[in-house]
Design a protein around this motif. Structure first.
Motif, short mmCIF file in Angstrom:
data_model
loop_
_atom_site.label_atom_id
_atom_site.label_comp_id
_atom_site.label_asym_id
_atom_site.label_seq_id
_atom_site.Cartn_x
_atom_site.Cartn_y
_atom_site.Cartn_z
N ARG A 79 -7.10 -2.54 8.87
CA ARG A 79 -8.52 -2.77 8.60
C ARG A 79 -8.72 -4.11 7.89
NH1 ARG A 79 -11.38 1.87 5.39
NH2 ARG A 79 -12.50 0.21 4.33
N ILE A 80 -7.81 -4.42 6.97
CA ILE A 80 -7.94 -5.68 6.23
C ILE A 80 -7.77 -6.86 7.18
CG2 ILE A 80 -6.89 -7.11 4.41
CD1 ILE A 80 -6.09 -4.46 3.03
N GLY A 129 -11.64 -4.91 -3.12
CA GLY A 129 -10.39 -4.29 -2.66
C GLY A 129 -9.20 -4.43 -3.57
N PHE A 177 -4.45 9.26 2.98
CA PHE A 177 -4.41 7.80 2.98
C PHE A 177 -3.29 7.30 3.89
CE2 PHE A 177 -2.96 3.71 1.27
CZ PHE A 177 -4.16 3.00 1.32
N ARG A 219 -3.11 2.03 8.45
CA ARG A 219 -4.52 1.90 8.91
C ARG A 219 -5.30 0.97 8.00
NH1 ARG A 219 -6.21 8.07 10.06
NH2 ARG A 219 -4.38 8.60 11.28
N MET A 220 -5.05 1.11 6.69
CA MET A 220 -5.78 0.25 5.76
C MET A 220 -5.38 -1.21 5.94
SD MET A 220 -7.33 0.13 2.19
CE MET A 220 -8.10 1.55 2.52
N LEU A 277 0.83 -1.22 0.00
CA LEU A 277 0.00 0.00 0.00
C LEU A 277 0.87 1.26 0.00
CD1 LEU A 277 -2.74 -1.22 2.48
CD2 LEU A 277 -3.11 -0.61 0.09
N THR A 326 -14.31 8.60 0.75
CA THR A 326 -15.13 7.56 1.37
C THR A 326 -16.61 7.91 1.41
OG1 THR A 326 -14.56 8.56 3.47
CG2 THR A 326 -13.29 6.61 2.83
N ALA A 365 -7.84 9.26 0.33
CA ALA A 365 -8.93 8.30 0.24
C ALA A 365 -10.25 9.05 0.30
CB ALA A 365 -8.84 7.32 1.40
N LEU A 389 -14.18 4.22 -1.39
CA LEU A 389 -13.71 3.19 -0.45
C LEU A 389 -14.81 2.80 0.53
CD1 LEU A 389 -10.04 4.23 0.35
CD2 LEU A 389 -10.82 2.12 -0.69
N ALA A 397 -7.45 -1.22 -4.78
CA ALA A 397 -6.71 -0.55 -3.72
C ALA A 397 -5.37 -1.22 -3.48
CB ALA A 397 -7.54 -0.57 -2.43
#
Ligand code: GDP
Length: 298
Positions: free
Chosen positions: A295-296, A258, A287, A291-292, A86, A277, A275, A252, A261
């Motif tokens: 989240r995943i 996903g 972004f 954090r992303m 990412l 949303t 990002a 998003l 992304a």
């Protein structure tokens, strides 16, 4: 967003719980399952391959840790490698040494460019900047009107051809807007450009002509996170046709799998910077790869 991928990964990790040391066969089996989960989430194949290669290599050579059991260790490796694909650290906007800083937006029609222009303008204004929005999407009916509404909401001036003035040339609007920004002491110019439903030569040329007219400090490629496997060809076309310095992921908030992304950073070689949303001007943030990734793996 990412719900299916998150569920799949957590199922894979659950199977490892309670295991002592992981054998090479355990690592291979886990890697295969992660590979499948990523492919099903529409992550581009070359990205998946590179990701799995690194996870496997690291899992095999990982020091036995007292603090982490094998399952936790794999989760940690996957987490770190997700952050890496990412983009690692968040990157900030580059500002020109001599204002105005020019930010050009490019992407397919419907990607969320015009909405993003309004969001970015509001966000920059809140930080004390004096942005100017420029309407260079003269193709889509009412794109100019849409930008004017968003500019009104953000409290930011919109530079657009006068209705009925006969100015239909977006390159001229773009060029003139920079002069206007200088006169009005605007320190940032955000240029919204036209998109098409698919890539075509004429559209790319127009974006390249606008780029040459305004010499942007940043060219942000806006991509709809729902786009799935088409992310790769679209991102490559904009990378090669216009040249991009950063990526904005939009929508998003949707229930996309996903893949876009997770692929776009590797495919474009450029960082994901913002990002989007939601449809409201506030639905926007810088972004954060970490954090992303969290989240995943939530
Ligand atoms: P453009 O053609 O690239 O300028 O795209 P627009 O900005 O007009 O956006 C296309 C549609 O997507 C509009 O209906 C927007 O309200 C919507 N949209 C844009 N960004 C987002 C987002 O982050 N989330 C959601 N749910 N909708 C969005």
């Amino acid at each position: 967003m990412f719900d299916t991928l998150s569920d799949r990964l957590s199922g894979i990790f659950t199977k490892l719980r309670g295991k002592g040391k992981l054998s090479d066969a355990d690592i291979d089996a886990t890697a295969r399952e992660i590979r499948l989960a990523l492919l099903e989430a529409d992550v581009a194949l070359p990205v998946v391959k590179a990701f799995i290669f690194k996870v496997k290599e690291r899992a095999r050579t990982a020091e036995v840790s007292k603090a982490l059991n094998p399952a936790q260790q794999i989760i940690k490796i996957v987490h770190e490698e997700l952050i890496a694909i990412l983009g690692g650290e968040a990157r900030r906007l580059e500002f020109a040494k001599t204002p105005p800083t020019v930010i050009m937006l490019a992407g397919l029609q419907g990607a969320g460019k015009t909405t993003l222009a309004g969001k970015l303008a509001k966000w920059l204004k809140e930080q004390g900047h004096q942005p100017l929005l420029v309407a260079c999407d003269l193709q889509r009916p009412n794109a100019v009107g849409q930008l004017q509404v968003l500019g009104g909401r953000a409290g930011v001036e919109v530079y657009a051809p006068e209705p009925g003035s006969g100015v239909g040339d977006p390159v001229r609007v773009a060029r003139d807007s920079i002069e206007h920004a200088r006169r009005q002491m605007r320190d940032i110019v955000i240029v919204d450009t036209a998109g098409r439903l698919g890539i075509d030569q004429e559209m790319m040329q127009q974006a390249a002509d606008i780029r040459d007219a305004v010499r942007p400090d940043e060219t942000l490629f806006v991509i709809d996170a729902m786009i799935g496997q088409d992310a790769v060809s679209t991102a490559e076309a904009f990378r090669d046709g216009v040249g991009i310095t950063g990526v904005v992921l939009s929508k998003l908030d949707g229930d996309a799998r996903g893949g876009a992304a997770l692929s776009v950073r590797e495919v474009t070689g450029q960082p994901i910077m913002f990002a989007s949303t939601g449809e409201k001007l506030e639905d926007f943030d810088v972004f954060h790869p970490d954090r992303m990734a969290s989240r995943i793996l939530d």
